[in-house]
Design a protein around this motif. Structure first.
Motif, PDB file in Angstrom:
ATOM      1  N   ALA A   1     -20.039  33.689 -14.417  1.00  7.53           N
ATOM      2  CA  ALA A   1     -21.449  33.829 -14.776  1.00  7.53           C
ATOM      3  C   ALA A   1     -21.912  35.236 -14.451  1.00  7.53           C
ATOM      4  O   ALA A   1     -21.634  35.764 -13.374  1.00  7.53           O
ATOM      5  N   LYS A   2     -22.612  35.849 -15.388  1.00  5.00           N
ATOM      6  CA  LYS A   2     -23.068  37.227 -15.206  1.00  5.00           C
ATOM      7  C   LYS A   2     -24.536  37.310 -14.807  1.00  5.00           C
ATOM      8  O   LYS A   2     -25.010  38.379 -14.428  1.00  5.00           O
TER       9      LYS A   2
ATOM     10  N   GLU B   1      -4.589  29.588  -9.746  1.00  2.54           N
ATOM     11  CA  GLU B   1      -4.049  29.848  -8.419  1.00  2.54           C
ATOM     12  C   GLU B   1      -5.198  30.108  -7.438  1.00  2.54           C
ATOM     13  O   GLU B   1      -6.140  30.822  -7.757  1.00  2.54           O
ATOM     14  N   GLY B   2      -5.110  29.564  -6.253  1.00  3.07           N
ATOM     15  CA  GLY B   2      -6.139  29.807  -5.252  1.00  3.07           C
ATOM     16  C   GLY B   2      -7.197  28.727  -5.235  1.00  3.07           C
ATOM     17  O   GLY B   2      -7.114  27.715  -5.934  1.00  3.07           O
ATOM     18  N   PRO B   3      -8.236  28.935  -4.418  1.00  6.58           N
ATOM     19  CA  PRO B   3      -9.278  27.921  -4.239  1.00  6.58           C
ATOM     20  C   PRO B   3     -10.069  27.683  -5.523  1.00  6.58           C
ATOM     21  O   PRO B   3     -10.222  28.574  -6.365  1.00  6.58           O
ATOM     22  N   VAL B   4     -10.574  26.488  -5.650  1.00 10.83           N
ATOM     23  CA  VAL B   4     -11.474  26.132  -6.753  1.00 10.83           C
ATOM     24  C   VAL B   4     -12.928  26.202  -6.282  1.00 10.83           C
ATOM     25  O   VAL B   4     -13.796  26.702  -6.999  1.00 10.83           O
ATOM     26  N   TRP B   5     -13.191  25.741  -5.064  1.00  9.48           N
ATOM     27  CA  TRP B   5     -14.562  25.654  -4.576  1.00  9.48           C
ATOM     28  C   TRP B   5     -14.985  26.891  -3.802  1.00  9.48           C
ATOM     29  O   TRP B   5     -14.176  27.526  -3.130  1.00  9.48           O
ATOM     30  N   ASP B   6     -16.265  27.181  -3.873  1.00 13.29           N
ATOM     31  CA  ASP B   6     -16.902  28.204  -3.055  1.00 13.29           C
ATOM     32  C   ASP B   6     -16.630  27.906  -1.580  1.00 13.29           C
ATOM     33  O   ASP B   6     -16.484  26.761  -1.175  1.00 13.29           O
TER      34      ASP B   6
ATOM     35  N   ARG C   1     -20.330  24.251  -5.435  1.00 11.04           N
ATOM     36  CA  ARG C   1     -20.203  25.370  -6.361  1.00 11.04           C
ATOM     37  C   ARG C   1     -18.759  25.845  -6.479  1.00 11.04           C
ATOM     38  O   ARG C   1     -18.007  25.825  -5.496  1.00 11.04           O
ATOM     39  N   VAL C   2     -18.420  26.304  -7.668  1.00 11.84           N
ATOM     40  CA  VAL C   2     -17.089  26.843  -7.937  1.00 11.84           C
ATOM     41  C   VAL C   2     -16.993  28.267  -7.384  1.00 11.84           C
ATOM     42  O   VAL C   2     -17.987  29.007  -7.355  1.00 11.84           O
ATOM     43  N   LEU C   3     -15.817  28.643  -6.960  1.00 15.44           N
ATOM     44  CA  LEU C   3     -15.571  29.963  -6.380  1.00 15.44           C
ATOM     45  C   LEU C   3     -16.032  31.084  -7.313  1.00 15.44           C
ATOM     46  O   LEU C   3     -15.642  31.131  -8.479  1.00 15.44           O
ATOM     47  N   ARG C   4     -16.848  31.974  -6.787  1.00 13.77           N
ATOM     48  CA  ARG C   4     -17.327  33.178  -7.488  1.00 13.77           C
ATOM     49  C   ARG C   4     -17.904  32.872  -8.867  1.00 13.77           C
ATOM     50  O   ARG C   4     -17.839  33.685  -9.763  1.00 13.77           O
TER      51      ARG C   4
END
Length: 306
Positions: free
Chosen positions: A231-232, A94-99, A18-21
């Protein structure tokens, strides 16, 4: 502390990352689709992994693969790193891509599980209310007719990869293999099974979307969503992280698979306990990967009987 996991050569898995957030960083477009296919083709070839099915959603990836050589952790590390670094360049992120959660790794222990999870992967865009039929999804995916006989192709992305480095070939091909136990003479019957299960899951997903009073977004609108949005929709906490799947109404297979997992974990913990007090002659159960790879521990070649 995570549970020990058996890494067995020849095992087939459903993999989810999963992608971060829940950002839409993998929102389908030409560049992202190219990166995903190329990265998977190069990674699968490097580690001898056979790919059976996949679906790249905007917020996560689903793969069904067979780990022929028993090197799944190496494959995942290489593939996910390649996708992350390429995505960071393409999205100027910028920052992580993955959860931060580990990849979900579910071993498919029966032919029924392979059929059901393969249909689940293909039906994912429909279940998310994004398209009415799996074939309409504009992201990287496999169609039922391609199972075991199709191939995906991609040229080397210009983002991140050095064209002078020989490991990054100019053109990469990802053949779609049949799962273990499915021979060419029975391949068409297998595809029909997956197609029927996919049709069932699609119909169920569309009914759920209608019940909730939602509208299907559609492929065109999906492709225009900002990759920086999130995603909401609500998503329950992922309290369960299954180790294996056997399919519906497979009670005996479930009991056998569960007993095998318990036996492996018990044997592993017993061996680890002895290792921690200095007994380096201890032998870990077949499928032990981390201790063998990073500590040179001895591992038996004989699978545990249950």
């Amino acid at each position: 502390m995570s549970q020990p996991r058996e890494i067995a050569p020849g095992a087939t898995y459903l993999l989810t990352r999963r992608v971060l957030r829940r950002h839409f960083l993998l929102r389908p477009d030409v560049a992202i689709n190219q990166l995903l296919i190329y990265a998977l083709a190069v990674s699968a070839r490097r580690f001898g992994v056979e790919v059976h099915a996949l679906c790249a959603m905007s917020t996560h990836l689903h793969l069904i693969v067979t780990d022929v050589q028993g090197v799944l952790p190496r494959f995942l590390q290489f593939f996910h790193r390649l996708v992350a670094l390429g995505t960071k360049v393409l999205r100027k992120w910028e920052g992580p891509v993955w959860d931060h959660e580990a990849t979900s790794v579910v071993r498919l222990a029966t032919p029924a599980a392979v059929v059901e999870k393969m249909a689940y992967v293909l039906a994912n865009p429909v279940a998310a209310g994004l398209v009415r039929h799996a074939r309409e999804w504009p992201g990287v995916k496999v169609d039922v007719g391609e199972l075991g006989r199709g191939a995906l192709h991609a040229r080397r992305p210009s983002a991140y990869l050095d064209p002078e480095n020989p490991q990054w070939v100019e053109d990469a091909t990802l053949p779609l293999a049949l799962p273990p136990g499915i021979e060419q003479e029975s391949a068409e019957g297998f595809r029909q099974q997956v197609a029927a299960e996919l049709e069932r899951q699609e119909a169920q997903a569309r009914a759920e979307v209608e019940r909730r009073g939602l509208r299907v977004l559609g492929a065109e609108r999906v492709s225009k969503v900002s990759p920086y949005d999130r995603a909401k929709s609500s998503e329950g906490l992922r309290e369960r992280n299954p180790t294996f799947a056997v399919g519906h109404e497979q009670g005996e297979a479930w009991r056998t698979a569960a007993a095998a997992v318990r036996a492996f974990r018990a044997s592993y913990r017993a061996a680890l306990g002895r290792w921690c007090v200095g007994v380096r002659s201890v032998i870990f159960p077949a499928g032990t990967w981390w201790m063998r790879t990073f500590h040179g521990a001895s591992v038996t070649d004989v699978a545990l009987a249950v």
